[in-house]
Design an enzyme around this catalytic site. Structure first.
Site, PDB file in Angstrom:
ATOM      1  N   CYS A 327       0.670  -1.344   0.018  1.00  0.00           N
ATOM      2  CA  CYS A 327       0.086  -0.119  -0.265  1.00  0.00           C
ATOM      3  C   CYS A 327       0.980   1.511   0.020  1.00  0.00           C
ATOM      4  O   CYS A 327       1.542   1.569  -0.992  1.00  0.00           O
ATOM      5  CB  CYS A 327      -1.021   0.019   1.324  1.00  0.00           C
ATOM      6  SG  CYS A 327      -2.294   1.191   1.095  1.00  0.00           S
ATOM      7  N   HIS A 425      -3.965  -5.401   1.265  1.00  0.00           N
ATOM      8  CA  HIS A 425      -3.660  -5.701   2.689  1.00  0.00           C
ATOM      9  C   HIS A 425      -4.186  -7.201   2.848  1.00  0.00           C
ATOM     10  O   HIS A 425      -5.200  -7.650   2.163  1.00  0.00           O
ATOM     11  CB  HIS A 425      -4.561  -4.820   3.708  1.00  0.00           C
ATOM     12  CG  HIS A 425      -3.962  -3.418   3.639  1.00  0.00           C
ATOM     13  ND1 HIS A 425      -2.703  -3.089   4.121  1.00  0.00           N
ATOM     14  CD2 HIS A 425      -4.313  -2.148   2.986  1.00  0.00           C
ATOM     15  CE1 HIS A 425      -2.507  -1.722   4.054  1.00  0.00           C
ATOM     16  NE2 HIS A 425      -3.609  -1.251   3.309  1.00  0.00           N
TER      17      HIS A 425
END
Length: 480
Positions: A327, A425
């Site tokens: 991310c 994630h």
């Protein structure tokens, strides 16, 4: 509907853990229960099936209750992006950034969301277990409170107060907290729970008798210190664990590190020496370095440089080490990060580390979605996770994707295959993915680890402890 609120004398007293354990105990008894946290401040979050964002702890509590998490379990989530400001997320959607003082004046709007979500949960579940935030004795935050006694008074629900004896001063914590409450709030507290006790319970009994006589309130249980209890943290980093393993994985503790729960499968892996590297700590040699997510990517990128990480990453790659970015870590690995609308606080441009040919522009519309897919290098490896980010990345590096999610290319790999970057994630939650990625990183005979099975084992262990040590019939009577 029967509602019980758990408040704590301090942060990290055990509120999240107690609510999770009670959710599992209620589930064992066939009771339909939902967790609820009116207001949460945390950088670990999860994406719900209804397309919103809630605190990671509430997602775990929903798992303990055996139900799907929804945005109404955590209607107000504050994600700090500076020392004095945070992104405000109402009922799962990011609305705006506010400084602490401005949020104080925004609380009436937040309160409306809190009680709307509470009413929705009450319509769906006969039992509600509510978790407070911080401490109800924070008298400077009492005006307009929606996190602790302000909610309990408005909802007219009973409260039990938990304190951590392992820190010391447990009687001062309990009696002092009680003394700082108003008479009606004091009456609302129906009992105490003492958490993380280790030692001879006989030496504690005289203190418990004094506490009950002094306050007129019962001690509903003394919970033991459960060594090695591994549950997703609400926000705080877990304690470092020593390891004799030779394969080392390190992660920098960014000032605004988010979703570090991504790395629980690695932290618990028996073949890894996993370490978080904090501010001003020497950066050790490693086989795999992972740049984590961030709530303020530009600021944290500057911090990385100030700590000497840029030169260490280049050296690491020269010596054949493997590097991952998740991310915000993906964004840092690119050539630049643009924030033209001040999504992270100020409008600015940050030069990236330049290790991948991609650049990122931050936009106000946050990507919130659960994803399924496969590794690009091995389509037999199935992935399941979630995306939470404002940035959109473009560039040549994306032509070599790291994954395919719902059939679409995602992330990037370097041409020499030393760098793997993804927005996903929960990448390591798949046992097969853990094995494949550690093998890619150079670990011989890499073993798999099933973090979801571990979560279930730990929830069962926690519930066993609560059933043994808590006055559960008395707690149910308090709820009714």
């Amino acid at each position: 509907m029967p509602t019980l609120m758990v408040q704590g004398c301090t942060s990290d007293a055990g509120k999240s853990t107690l609510v999770a354990g009670l959710c599992r105990v209620f589930k064992r008894r066939g009771l339909s229960v939902a967790p609820f946290k009116p207001q949460n401040m945390a950088l670990n979050s999860a994406v719900t099936a209804d397309g919103g964002e809630i605190g990671r702890a509430q997602a775990l509590q929903a798992q303990a209750a055996g139900i799907a998490p929804t945005v109404h379990m955590n209607p107000v989530l504050l994600k700090p992006n500076t020392d004095t400001g945070a992104q405000v997320i109402l009922q799962g959607q990011a609305l705006l950034n506010l400084e602490a003082w401005d949020y104080h004046h925004y609380k009436p709007k937040a309160a409306a969301a809190v009680f709307d979500s509470y009413e929705r949960l009450k319509q769906a579940y006969p039992y509600i277990l509510v978790e407070g935030a911080g401490s109800p004795a924070e008298i400077n935050l009492r005006a307009g409170d929606i996190a602790n006694m302000g909610f309990a008074e408005a909802a007219d629900c009973p409260v039990i107060l938990i304190a951590d004896i392992d820190r010391g001063g447990v009687f001062a914590h309990l009696v002092g907290t009680l003394a700082l409450l108003s008479p009606t709030e004091q009456a609302r507290i129906k009992g105490f729970v003492i958490n993380r006790f280790r030692g001879d319970i006989g030496l504690l009994k005289s203190g418990l008798a004094w506490l009950e006589k002094h306050t007129g309130k019962p001690v509903l249980g003394v919970l033991p210190y459960l060594h090695g209890l591994h549950l997703d943290a609400e926000d705080a980093l877990p304690e470092q664990q020593g390891s004799d393993a030779r394969f080392r994985v390190i992660v920098p503790v960014l000032p605004h590190i988010s979703n570090h729960t991504d790395f629980e499968p690695l932290r618990l892996h028996p073949q890894l020496d996993f370490r978080y590297i904090r501010h001003n700590e020497p950066i050790p040699a490693a086989d795999l370095i992972i740049l984590p997510g961030s709530k303020n990517t530009g600021y944290d990128l500057d911090w990385l440089r100030s700590q000497g990480w840029e030169a260490r990453l280049q050296q690491h790659l020269r010596y054949g080490g493997k590097l991952m970015g998740i991310c915000g870590g993906l964004q840092m690995l690119g050539t630049g990060i643009y924030d033209p609308q001040g999504i992270e606080g100020t409008t600015c441009y940050h030069q990236g580390l330049g290790l991948l040919e991609l650049e990122t522009v931050l936009h106000p519309n946050k990507q919130l979605i659960n994803r399924r897919g496969v590794l690009a290098s091995d389509p037999s490896i199935v992935l399941q996770g979630y995306e939470i980010h404002c940035g959109q990345s473009v560039g040549q590096a994306l032509e070599r994707p790291a994954t395919y999610l719902e059939g679409e290319p995602e992330g990037a790999r370097s041409a020499d295959d030393q760098i793997f970057a993804s927005y996903l994630h929960g990448l390591f939650d798949s046992p097969a993915a853990v094995t494949a990625l550690l093998t890619w990183a150079g670990l011989e005979a890499a073993q798999s680890i099933d973090i979801n099975a571990i979560r279930e084992q730990q929830l069962e262990r926690l519930a066993d402890s609560l059933e043994a040590e808590l006055q559960l019939e008395q707690i149910l009577a308090i709820m009714h």
